[in-house]
Design a protein around this motif. Sequence first.
Motif, PDB file in Angstrom:
ATOM      1  N   LEU A 739      -0.456  -4.589  54.812  1.00 46.69           N
ATOM      2  CA  LEU A 739       0.612  -3.593  54.887  1.00 46.69           C
ATOM      3  C   LEU A 739       0.563  -2.715  53.650  1.00 46.69           C
ATOM      4  O   LEU A 739       0.463  -3.211  52.528  1.00 46.69           O
ATOM      5  CB  LEU A 739       1.985  -4.266  54.963  1.00 46.69           C
ATOM      6  N   ILE A 740       0.650  -1.410  53.857  1.00 47.98           N
ATOM      7  CA  ILE A 740       0.717  -0.457  52.747  1.00 47.98           C
ATOM      8  C   ILE A 740       1.964   0.381  52.970  1.00 47.98           C
ATOM      9  O   ILE A 740       2.158   0.949  54.050  1.00 47.98           O
ATOM     10  CB  ILE A 740      -0.530   0.448  52.686  1.00 47.98           C
ATOM     11  N   GLY A 741       2.806   0.446  51.953  1.00 46.69           N
ATOM     12  CA  GLY A 741       4.029   1.208  52.129  1.00 46.69           C
ATOM     13  C   GLY A 741       4.566   1.741  50.817  1.00 46.69           C
ATOM     14  O   GLY A 741       4.206   1.265  49.733  1.00 46.69           O
ATOM     15  N   PRO A 742       5.450   2.729  50.899  1.00 50.07           N
ATOM     16  CA  PRO A 742       6.020   3.314  49.682  1.00 50.07           C
ATOM     17  C   PRO A 742       7.091   2.421  49.080  1.00 50.07           C
ATOM     18  O   PRO A 742       7.933   1.855  49.779  1.00 50.07           O
ATOM     19  CB  PRO A 742       6.642   4.624  50.196  1.00 50.07           C
ATOM     20  N   GLY A 743       7.073   2.261  47.769  1.00 49.51           N
ATOM     21  CA  GLY A 743       8.125   1.504  47.097  1.00 49.51           C
ATOM     22  C   GLY A 743       8.080   0.034  47.427  1.00 49.51           C
ATOM     23  O   GLY A 743       6.998  -0.568  47.474  1.00 49.51           O
ATOM     24  N   LEU A 752      14.635   2.962  48.569  1.00 50.54           N
ATOM     25  CA  LEU A 752      13.701   2.428  47.578  1.00 50.54           C
ATOM     26  C   LEU A 752      12.473   1.776  48.200  1.00 50.54           C
ATOM     27  O   LEU A 752      11.615   1.267  47.484  1.00 50.54           O
ATOM     28  CB  LEU A 752      14.415   1.411  46.685  1.00 50.54           C
ATOM     29  N   GLY A 753      12.381   1.766  49.506  1.00 54.00           N
ATOM     30  CA  GLY A 753      11.249   1.132  50.164  1.00 54.00           C
ATOM     31  C   GLY A 753      11.578   0.808  51.606  1.00 54.00           C
ATOM     32  O   GLY A 753      12.538   1.339  52.180  1.00 54.00           O
ATOM     33  N   VAL A 754      10.797  -0.096  52.188  1.00 55.11           N
ATOM     34  CA  VAL A 754      10.941  -0.438  53.607  1.00 55.11           C
ATOM     35  C   VAL A 754      11.721  -1.741  53.719  1.00 55.11           C
ATOM     36  O   VAL A 754      11.263  -2.785  53.236  1.00 55.11           O
ATOM     37  CB  VAL A 754       9.564  -0.568  54.283  1.00 55.11           C
ATOM     38  N   PRO A 755      12.884  -1.735  54.377  1.00 50.64           N
ATOM     39  CA  PRO A 755      13.774  -2.909  54.364  1.00 50.64           C
ATOM     40  C   PRO A 755      13.408  -3.971  55.396  1.00 50.64           C
ATOM     41  O   PRO A 755      14.241  -4.410  56.183  1.00 50.64           O
ATOM     42  CB  PRO A 755      15.144  -2.284  54.673  1.00 50.64           C
ATOM     43  N   VAL A 756      12.154  -4.413  55.373  1.00 49.50           N
ATOM     44  CA  VAL A 756      11.763  -5.505  56.258  1.00 49.50           C
ATOM     45  C   VAL A 756      12.331  -6.825  55.730  1.00 49.50           C
ATOM     46  O   VAL A 756      12.577  -6.968  54.541  1.00 49.50           O
ATOM     47  CB  VAL A 756      10.232  -5.645  56.371  1.00 49.50           C
ATOM     48  N   ARG A 757      12.546  -7.764  56.631  1.00 54.46           N
ATOM     49  CA  ARG A 757      12.828  -9.135  56.219  1.00 54.46           C
ATOM     50  C   ARG A 757      11.503  -9.865  56.084  1.00 54.46           C
ATOM     51  O   ARG A 757      10.528  -9.528  56.751  1.00 54.46           O
ATOM     52  CB  ARG A 757      13.707  -9.838  57.243  1.00 54.46           C
ATOM     53  N   PHE A 758      11.495 -10.888  55.271  1.00 56.71           N
ATOM     54  CA  PHE A 758      10.236 -11.613  55.122  1.00 56.71           C
ATOM     55  C   PHE A 758       9.792 -12.220  56.444  1.00 56.71           C
ATOM     56  O   PHE A 758       8.597 -12.304  56.731  1.00 56.71           O
ATOM     57  CB  PHE A 758      10.362 -12.708  54.063  1.00 56.71           C
ATOM     58  N   ALA A 759      10.749 -12.621  57.270  1.00 58.70           N
ATOM     59  CA  ALA A 759      10.402 -13.202  58.564  1.00 58.70           C
ATOM     60  C   ALA A 759       9.593 -12.226  59.415  1.00 58.70           C
ATOM     61  O   ALA A 759       8.801 -12.635  60.265  1.00 58.70           O
ATOM     62  CB  ALA A 759      11.671 -13.614  59.316  1.00 58.70           C
ATOM     63  N   ASP A 760       9.796 -10.910  59.194  1.00 56.88           N
ATOM     64  CA  ASP A 760       9.079  -9.904  59.996  1.00 56.88           C
ATOM     65  C   ASP A 760       7.631  -9.738  59.563  1.00 56.88           C
ATOM     66  O   ASP A 760       6.792  -9.286  60.354  1.00 56.88           O
ATOM     67  CB  ASP A 760       9.790  -8.552  59.891  1.00 56.88           C
ATOM     68  N   ILE A 761       7.322 -10.068  58.326  1.00 56.89           N
ATOM     69  CA  ILE A 761       5.970  -9.802  57.811  1.00 56.89           C
ATOM     70  C   ILE A 761       5.279 -11.073  57.348  1.00 56.89           C
ATOM     71  O   ILE A 761       4.271 -11.015  56.652  1.00 56.89           O
ATOM     72  CB  ILE A 761       6.025  -8.780  56.656  1.00 56.89           C
ATOM     73  N   VAL A 764       1.248 -11.549  57.483  1.00 56.51           N
ATOM     74  CA  VAL A 764       0.245 -10.631  56.958  1.00 56.51           C
ATOM     75  C   VAL A 764      -0.609 -11.308  55.904  1.00 56.51           C
ATOM     76  O   VAL A 764      -0.232 -12.334  55.330  1.00 56.51           O
ATOM     77  CB  VAL A 764       0.892  -9.346  56.374  1.00 56.51           C
ATOM     78  N   ALA A 765      -1.782 -10.712  55.624  1.00 56.60           N
ATOM     79  CA  ALA A 765      -2.691 -11.260  54.618  1.00 56.60           C
ATOM     80  C   ALA A 765      -2.454 -10.637  53.247  1.00 56.60           C
ATOM     81  O   ALA A 765      -2.642 -11.296  52.225  1.00 56.60           O
ATOM     82  CB  ALA A 765      -4.139 -11.036  55.042  1.00 56.60           C
ATOM     83  N   ALA A 766      -2.060  -9.370  53.215  1.00 53.06           N
ATOM     84  CA  ALA A 766      -1.869  -8.684  51.934  1.00 53.06           C
ATOM     85  C   ALA A 766      -0.754  -7.655  52.071  1.00 53.06           C
ATOM     86  O   ALA A 766      -0.573  -7.041  53.120  1.00 53.06           O
ATOM     87  CB  ALA A 766      -3.156  -7.999  51.488  1.00 53.06           C
ATOM     88  N   LEU A 767      -0.041  -7.472  50.965  1.00 50.55           N
ATOM     89  CA  LEU A 767       1.092  -6.552  50.918  1.00 50.55           C
ATOM     90  C   LEU A 767       0.857  -5.594  49.764  1.00 50.55           C
ATOM     91  O   LEU A 767       0.665  -6.017  48.619  1.00 50.55           O
ATOM     92  CB  LEU A 767       2.385  -7.343  50.696  1.00 50.55           C
ATOM     93  N   VAL A 768       0.877  -4.301  50.063  1.00 51.99           N
ATOM     94  CA  VAL A 768       0.608  -3.289  49.042  1.00 51.99           C
ATOM     95  C   VAL A 768       1.830  -2.389  48.916  1.00 51.99           C
ATOM     96  O   VAL A 768       2.313  -1.841  49.915  1.00 51.99           O
ATOM     97  CB  VAL A 768      -0.640  -2.453  49.392  1.00 51.99           C
ATOM     98  N   GLU A 769       2.334  -2.256  47.683  1.00 56.59           N
ATOM     99  CA  GLU A 769       3.440  -1.354  47.394  1.00 56.59           C
ATOM    100  C   GLU A 769       2.900  -0.184  46.574  1.00 56.59           C
ATOM    101  O   GLU A 769       2.200  -0.399  45.568  1.00 56.59           O
ATOM    102  CB  GLU A 769       4.545  -2.069  46.612  1.00 56.59           C
ATOM    103  N   VAL A 770       3.228   1.046  46.998  1.00 56.24           N
ATOM    104  CA  VAL A 770       2.673   2.235  46.365  1.00 56.24           C
ATOM    105  C   VAL A 770       3.801   3.066  45.768  1.00 56.24           C
ATOM    106  O   VAL A 770       4.827   3.305  46.420  1.00 56.24           O
ATOM    107  CB  VAL A 770       1.891   3.094  47.387  1.00 56.24           C
ATOM    108  N   ALA A 771       3.617   3.513  44.511  1.00 58.59           N
ATOM    109  CA  ALA A 771       4.585   4.396  43.869  1.00 58.59           C
ATOM    110  C   ALA A 771       4.395   5.790  44.450  1.00 58.59           C
ATOM    111  O   ALA A 771       3.455   6.502  44.094  1.00 58.59           O
ATOM    112  CB  ALA A 771       4.375   4.398  42.363  1.00 58.59           C
ATOM    113  N   GLU A 772       5.288   6.166  45.348  1.00 56.63           N
ATOM    114  CA  GLU A 772       5.182   7.446  46.035  1.00 56.63           C
ATOM    115  C   GLU A 772       6.547   8.124  46.072  1.00 56.63           C
ATOM    116  O   GLU A 772       7.554   7.577  45.622  1.00 56.63           O
ATOM    117  CB  GLU A 772       4.660   7.251  47.464  1.00 56.63           C
ATOM    118  N   MET A 773       6.577   9.322  46.636  1.00 51.25           N
ATOM    119  CA  MET A 773       7.813  10.075  46.850  1.00 51.25           C
ATOM    120  C   MET A 773       8.489  10.435  45.534  1.00 51.25           C
ATOM    121  O   MET A 773       9.612  10.030  45.241  1.00 51.25           O
ATOM    122  CB  MET A 773       8.777   9.298  47.761  1.00 51.25           C
ATOM    123  N   ASP A 774       7.759  11.175  44.714  1.00 50.13           N
ATOM    124  CA  ASP A 774       8.317  11.717  43.469  1.00 50.13           C
ATOM    125  C   ASP A 774       8.863  10.655  42.537  1.00 50.13           C
ATOM    126  O   ASP A 774       9.820  10.873  41.797  1.00 50.13           O
ATOM    127  CB  ASP A 774       9.427  12.729  43.787  1.00 50.13           C
TER     128      ASP A 774
END
Length: 858
Positions: A739-743, A752-761, A764-774
């Motif tokens: 997963l790649i997502g902002p914040g 501040l980011g994507v409000p998933v619950r841990f149960a939803d993800i 996954v094998a890897a989680l990527v948080e990217v500093a985006e959106m100014d």
Amino acid sequence: MNGSGGNLQDDNRVSTGLPGLDDVLDGLRIGDNVVWRVSDLDDYRRFVTPFIESAASAGRRIIYLRFGQHPPLVSKSANIHIENVDALGGFETFTGRVWRLIEEHGRGAFYVCDCLSDLLDAWATDAMVGNFFRVVCPFLFELDTVAWFALHPDRHSRTTLDRIRQTTQVMVDVHRLGDDVQIQPIKVWCRQSPTMFLPHTEYKGRFVPVDDSSNATRLQAGLELAQLHRQPLLDYWDRLFMQVVGALEGDDQEQVADIQNRVLNVLISRDPRMLDLARNYLGLEDLLAIRARMIGSGYIGGKAAGMLIARSILLTDKPDIWQECLEPHDSSYLGSDAYYAYLVHNGLWPAIMRQRSADGYFSEASELRQGLLAGSFPPEIRAELERLLDHYGQYPILVRSSSLQEDGFGNAFAGKYDSVFLINQGAPEHRLAALEDAIRQVYASTMSEDALVYRKQHKLDQKEEPMALLIQRVNGRFHGRYYLPDAAGVGVSRNTFAWDTDMNPAAGMVRLVMGLGTRAVDRIEDDHACVMALDYPLRQPFRNQDGSYRFSQHLLDVLDLREGKLSTRPLSQLTQEVSDLPLSHLGEVDQTASQRARELSLPSPVWRLTFQPLVRNGHFVARLSNLLSALEAGYSHPVDVEFTLHLNSVGEPTFNLVQCRPLATIGEATATEIPKEIPGSNLLFRTIGHFMGGNINLEIQRVIRVNASVYSQLTVSQKYEVASLVGEQVRAENSKTMLIGPGRWGTSSPELGVPVRFADIAGVAALVEVAEMDGNMVPDLSYGSHFFQDLVEAGIAYVALFPNGRNCIYQPNQLVDIDGHTQEITPLAAIQSFDLRATPLQLTGDVISQNLVCYFQD
């Protein structure tokens, strides 16, 4: 349980197999549970045999529930189905298995059961024998069965005997005085005669009532004389700890080791690794001290056990330091049996059985949760809770989950179950009601979706997981209307997020906050704990002092005595309201901001919680390093601890250790060698530092990316929809997904980011948080947080990307043409999914060099 009344017809009658006994009892009835209280099991056996023969001749299905340590009561034959049930798996596993067997055999089956008293050898908790009977007896009654049980009354407490008597339909005492054996019905539901409840002597196949009071008196006197040298009717649990006292008073080391093992197996854990730790660090005096602070019986749970073992490791292995620097704990324990007693008392066992089924695991959880929230407490538990509140007075207390599997090796359950702060103010009855509500809330959290997913993912969904509770005085001080500790933190003995190549992962790391430790263990939005590598505690992951101030703690969690709840207050507000906060030991004055405040006639000075005075002026770092290294050595495994700090007048800390558990790590295997040259056209991203979990070596078959430019334009409700859609896509396929997502993934603030619950993800094998959106969506490097625990326990690699940083390259155009035509602004359009099974990505990270790359292989 007395069943329902009504006229009894002849076709409801069942023979005991002994006509004389039928005369005494007026026969049995369909639905009867018959309990024989005997001193010698042969006295039960002699009545079982004719009953089985009679039932077999009548064509009845006969099931023998075999669970005792005594020789079998019944020989295998064509008419008898023997079901072996292992009691050593614990109350829930055993009772659940018996329940399922009763379901499978259905209506009209007849049952013969082993001696209930043998369950004590497996559970060591007398109350649970009574609870088992209170669960199965009504179920057997509903299914029109007849079931026989035996027990040895002198092995049980009066409370348990009374509860079994209240629940059964028929109870018969068998008295033995030498060769003289007599029976005396104690309870026979819906039947009576002038002599039914007298002692009866067998004579020529009949049972003749002892109707001469002189003979009855002589019999009773003889029985009482025989009982004089037996132990009083105590709970088996109490007798077990009487044996602990006896072992302490003697000098037989073999006896000491034996009783220690017996108690550890029923009080501390079933996990061999935790038991080995407890055997080394919890002696008989420690076990007696636990018992003295315990309500009920059973396990104290993993969280309580981890805290106590860790404290003992420090005091045993480093007494010169920790006798002075470790504060005494003030904890109490609500045993795991109280949880089962609560279920049985509130008639929730059928709901538990429905929820434990494959089809009902998720679907029945909500209804069971409501039942847990609405229940009442057994009177004996309620009385003990009142006494517990007397002990704590009006100090705030914390009610913490401490389930059997929690905080063990590989199963931290971090944040899955609730913990509840109680202000503990007001009239005693109000404080008791608040405590009961807190316990209900923790019990109900066992049915939360996150907890259910976690247990299923770790293959614990069919394992016994009773909820014990750890109840602790909150460490801190009263500051007018507020109560809070000076500081709190999470320490980890292995720093697998070392952001500088000079840092040694073995030196450990800490997240520090002022106030309650909730802000150290949870991902707090728009606020930041102080993160320190213990070998370079003054080296911060910020470019300048402004960054250090900006990404510091601005909000404190405190207990507000006036509002009666946990509250969050700005540091700036508290500095104005409270004059005695230890700010000079934990922070620094921001001279520039203070000058600006004075110019604007705003309150000053302006404090920043950098914690640098704590590092520079005292022994904090040395003591914490010592604590972590000692616990890692004791556990033979990296550890994760929670603590509070109490500072003296010069800022020297004493520690209150409130939690210790094995640290979850992705692994320590050597990573695949990172190629020296990777063509730019193959590189998705590269970073130095900013990844967690140690060495990473993953083949990525699918990428799901949230497009920041689209996501930023969605409404709040649409952003929650994105989170839901991501969860659906993750669950749709079983491929290795990144997963790649902002914040921040998992945030509760969609801006501040994507409000998933841990149960939803969770898959996954890897989680990527990217500093985006100014710069508004910045990854949260929440090492030690519950969310991080979830990632590493599930084996999920974590990466934070800062594309504008000097040590980061991020090329999303390798996946998609980001300069293409403008997309529509919808939740679905914000999600981009890429199937890479034909050309997978390689994600490789080396914890030593702190290099991580993600690239397409040629």
